[in-house]
Design an enzyme around this catalytic site. Structure first.
Site, short mmCIF file in Angstrom:
data_model
loop_
_atom_site.label_atom_id
_atom_site.label_comp_id
_atom_site.label_asym_id
_atom_site.label_seq_id
_atom_site.Cartn_x
_atom_site.Cartn_y
_atom_site.Cartn_z
N ASN A 139 0.81 -1.23 0.00
CA ASN A 139 0.00 0.00 0.00
C ASN A 139 0.84 1.28 0.00
OD1 ASN A 139 0.70 -0.43 2.68
ND2 ASN A 139 -1.22 0.36 3.49
N GLU A 164 4.87 -3.66 12.31
CA GLU A 164 3.86 -2.62 12.05
C GLU A 164 2.70 -3.33 11.37
OE1 GLU A 164 3.98 0.43 13.02
OE2 GLU A 164 6.10 0.74 13.48
N CYS A 197 -3.07 1.65 6.71
CA CYS A 197 -3.25 1.07 8.04
C CYS A 197 -3.80 2.12 9.00
CB CYS A 197 -1.93 0.53 8.55
SG CYS A 197 -0.63 1.76 8.48
N GLU A 228 -10.42 -4.56 9.01
CA GLU A 228 -9.88 -3.46 8.21
C GLU A 228 -10.65 -3.42 6.89
OE1 GLU A 228 -5.54 -4.49 8.13
OE2 GLU A 228 -5.39 -2.32 8.33
N GLU A 235 8.57 3.02 14.41
CA GLU A 235 9.38 3.44 13.26
C GLU A 235 9.32 4.96 13.16
OE1 GLU A 235 7.80 1.05 9.90
OE2 GLU A 235 9.71 -0.01 10.05
P1 NAD Z 1 0.42 -8.81 3.92
O1 NAD Z 1 0.59 -9.16 5.35
O2 NAD Z 1 -0.40 -9.68 3.07
O3 NAD Z 1 1.84 -8.72 3.21
C1 NAD Z 1 2.88 -7.92 3.71
C2 NAD Z 1 4.20 -8.47 3.21
O4 NAD Z 1 4.38 -9.77 3.74
C3 NAD Z 1 4.31 -8.60 1.70
O5 NAD Z 1 5.65 -8.36 1.33
C4 NAD Z 1 3.97 -10.06 1.46
O6 NAD Z 1 4.54 -10.57 0.27
C5 NAD Z 1 4.63 -10.69 2.69
N1 NAD Z 1 4.06 -11.97 3.08
C6 NAD Z 1 2.82 -12.48 2.83
N2 NAD Z 1 2.71 -13.70 3.38
C7 NAD Z 1 3.90 -13.97 3.98
C8 NAD Z 1 4.40 -15.06 4.74
N3 NAD Z 1 3.66 -16.13 4.99
N4 NAD Z 1 5.66 -14.98 5.21
C9 NAD Z 1 6.43 -13.91 4.98
N5 NAD Z 1 6.00 -12.84 4.29
C10 NAD Z 1 4.75 -12.87 3.80
O7 NAD Z 1 -0.09 -7.30 3.92
P2 NAD Z 1 -0.44 -6.41 2.65
O8 NAD Z 1 -1.76 -6.88 2.12
O9 NAD Z 1 0.71 -6.29 1.71
O10 NAD Z 1 -0.60 -4.97 3.33
C11 NAD Z 1 -1.75 -4.57 3.96
C12 NAD Z 1 -1.64 -4.75 5.46
O11 NAD Z 1 -0.50 -4.04 5.94
C13 NAD Z 1 -2.81 -4.18 6.21
O12 NAD Z 1 -3.17 -5.04 7.27
C14 NAD Z 1 -2.26 -2.88 6.78
O13 NAD Z 1 -2.92 -2.41 7.91
C15 NAD Z 1 -0.85 -3.23 7.05
N6 NAD Z 1 0.00 -2.04 7.12
C16 NAD Z 1 0.46 -1.64 8.34
C17 NAD Z 1 1.22 -0.50 8.43
C18 NAD Z 1 1.73 -0.04 9.77
O14 NAD Z 1 2.62 0.78 9.78
N7 NAD Z 1 1.22 -0.53 10.89
C19 NAD Z 1 1.55 0.23 7.29
C20 NAD Z 1 1.06 -0.20 6.06
C21 NAD Z 1 0.29 -1.36 5.99
#
Ligand code: NAD
Length: 484
Positions: free
Chosen positions: A159, A258, A292, A388, A465
């Protein structure tokens, strides 16, 4: 390498390992899809477990020299990275729109925000301090040194393809760590462009390695099983975060997480409604709702709920929807699954008795579009308030007292950010203290700032962060008991 994707920016599409661009051996390649059309725009090397371990070898080979590099020099390299990013704002923004879908204005904002992490940590690199105390017994001194924690695995979401990477790379490099970055497979191009930019800024080979891969689970387990890796910094969903914490436990790796959010936005009856609606629009619609920090639940005092909802509905209905590059205010969601999820949550809320003020139906045709939507009279137990949404939907719930607002706001396993609108600062501060969130926006719809500690409580994460805290996540304290 693709150079016709956006004017003036050559974007590598291989893996970046030890300063070289290499294919993924027998790992093959995967497509990157433009969410505005649903069509592929590039294909990228699909890193394997062997490639991941080669990245760790490269990071290990570069670690000692980078940790010894003068903080001033590390800072100056980060400063050059800030300048290069700033010069290339337009090209990087266009690249992000192509692979992520976000509106061009959001993408430009993200490049500026992302570059600021390089500037902030360029400044912090020379400000890392230790401590010196006299032991309570008076016999000796307690000296505390801060040393680089070691090789860091950085995993980022789709995102914010640039900012989530620089928010980790900046402090890691400033602290003297080397890194392996695994970007989200939806948006690897921005991360690869950043790898090239960091090399141009003078980052030595092996200090930053970039590994696009659709084998996230396998790659992460292999890297975290390598005892040379001492840090995991992950931004993504709470579900994946939980499984990574389990993997990291095997080698007792330090984790910064995060994770997801479910931000409440509370409007008290004494709020300035112009400020509250403007703040709600920012908190909801930055990045088209795919943040997020997005306001997921709007709790509005009964006395002003009708007026607030009417004004919010008008503002949301006034936003143009279309391809980000055509200057629409709201771009497409990232993929069809995101559109399906948002549609499902809205349908369930309507079944529960919510009323659609504007929007409410996915846009037919090419690309993954969902219109800005406001729902009123949402029952406090509706599913849309528990998950979410990650889309441009604002559910409004009425409340009658401050206590009820706090109770409803805290009724979630998440605790990333909360927003409060009131003209009474003392009342707002009391509520800020009572809200279970790592961050509070008080009469403001945006909290993100590279100079501030960003992060959540409860199941929204561990660690912070940004700010000074962000760099401490990449250091270990070493205590030396000294007598002299
Ligand atoms: P996601 O958890 O699906 O993926 C995040 C990352 O993890 C990607 O690089 C993905 O390829 C990797 N990933 C997926 N499965 C994995 C596994 N089994 N092992 C290791 N890595 C794996 O999240 P997303 O859909 O890319 O992003 C959206 C989510 O991120 C939302 O929940 C959002 O709230 C959160 N987010 C949090 C923050 C924060 O600062 N707290 C900031 C941005 C997004």
């Amino acid at each position: 390498m693709i150079d016709d994707l956006v004017t003036g920016l050559r974007v590598p599409t291989d893996l970046y390992v030890g300063g070289a661009w290499v294919g993924a051996g027998d790992g093959g390649r995967f497509d990157v899809i433009d969410p505005a059309t649903g069509l592929p725009i590039a294909d990228v090397a699909n890193g394997t477990v062997e490639d991941a371990l080669r990245c760790v070898d490269a990071a290990d080979g570069a670690a000692a020299a980078w940790a010894r590099t003068a903080p001033r020099e590390r800072g100056e390299i980060l400063r050059r990275a800030f300048e290069l990013m700033t010069e290339r704002t337009e090209q990087l923004a266009e690249l992000m729109v192509r692979e992520n879908g976000k509106a061009l204005a959001d993408a430009r904002g993200e490049v500026r925000y992302a570059a600021e992490f390089f500037r902030w940590y360029a400044e912090e690199a020379v400000r890392l301090s230790g401590e010196l105390r006299t032991a309570p017994a008076g016999t000796n001194r307690i000296m505390v040194l801060r040393q680089p924690i070691g090789i860091a695995l950085l995993i980022t979401p789709w995102n914010f393809p640039a900012a989530m990477a620089t928010r980790k790379i900046g402090p890691a490099l400033a602290a003297g760590c080397t890194v392996v970055l695994k970007p989200a497979s939806e948006t690897p191009l921005t991360a690869l462009a950043l790898g090239a930019l960091l090399s141009e800024a003078g980052v030595p080979d092996g200090v930053v390695n970039v590994l696009p891969s659709r084998r996230s689970g396998d790659v992460a387990s292999a890297v975290l099983a390598d005892p040379r890796v001492r840090k995991l910094s992950f931004t993504g969903s709470t579900e994946v975060g939980r499984s990574l914490l389990g993997l990291a436990a095997q080698q007792v790796v330090s984790c910064s997480m995060e994770l997801g959010g479910n931000a409440p936005l509370v409007v008290l009856e004494d709020a300035d409604l112009d400020v509250a609606v403007e703040g709600a629009m920012l908190a909801k619609m930055r990045n088209g709702g795919e943040a997020c920090t997005a306001a997921n639940r709007m709790y509005v005092h009964r006395a002003v709920a009708d007026e607030f909802t009417r004004r919010l509905g008008e503002a949301m209905a006034g936003l143009s929807v279309g391809p980000g590059l055509e200057d629409a205010a709201v771009g497409p969601l990232v993929n069809q699954a995101a559109v399906d999820k948002v549609s499902e949550l809205v349908a369930a809320a309507v079944d529960d008795g919510a009323r659609v003020v504007t929007g409410g139906e996915a846009v037919e045709g090419r690309g993954f579009f969902y219109p800005p939507t406001v729902l009123s009279d949402v029952p406090p137990t509706s599913r849309i308030l528990e998950e979410e949404i990650f889309g441009p939907v604002a559910p409004v719930v009425r409340f009658d007292s401050d206590e009820e607002a706090v109770r409803l706001a805290n009724r979630t396993e998440y605790g990333l950010v909360a927003y409060v609108f009131t003209r009474d600062l003392a009342r707002g501060l009391r509520m800020s203290e009572a809200l279970e969130a790592g961050m509070v926006g008080l009469n403001r719809g945006v909290v993100s700032d590279p100079a501030a500690p960003f992060g959540g409580v409860k199941q929204s994460g561990l660690g912070r962060e940004g700010g000074h805290e962000g760099m401490l996540e990449y250091t270990e304290s070493k205590y030396v008991a000294v007598e002299w």
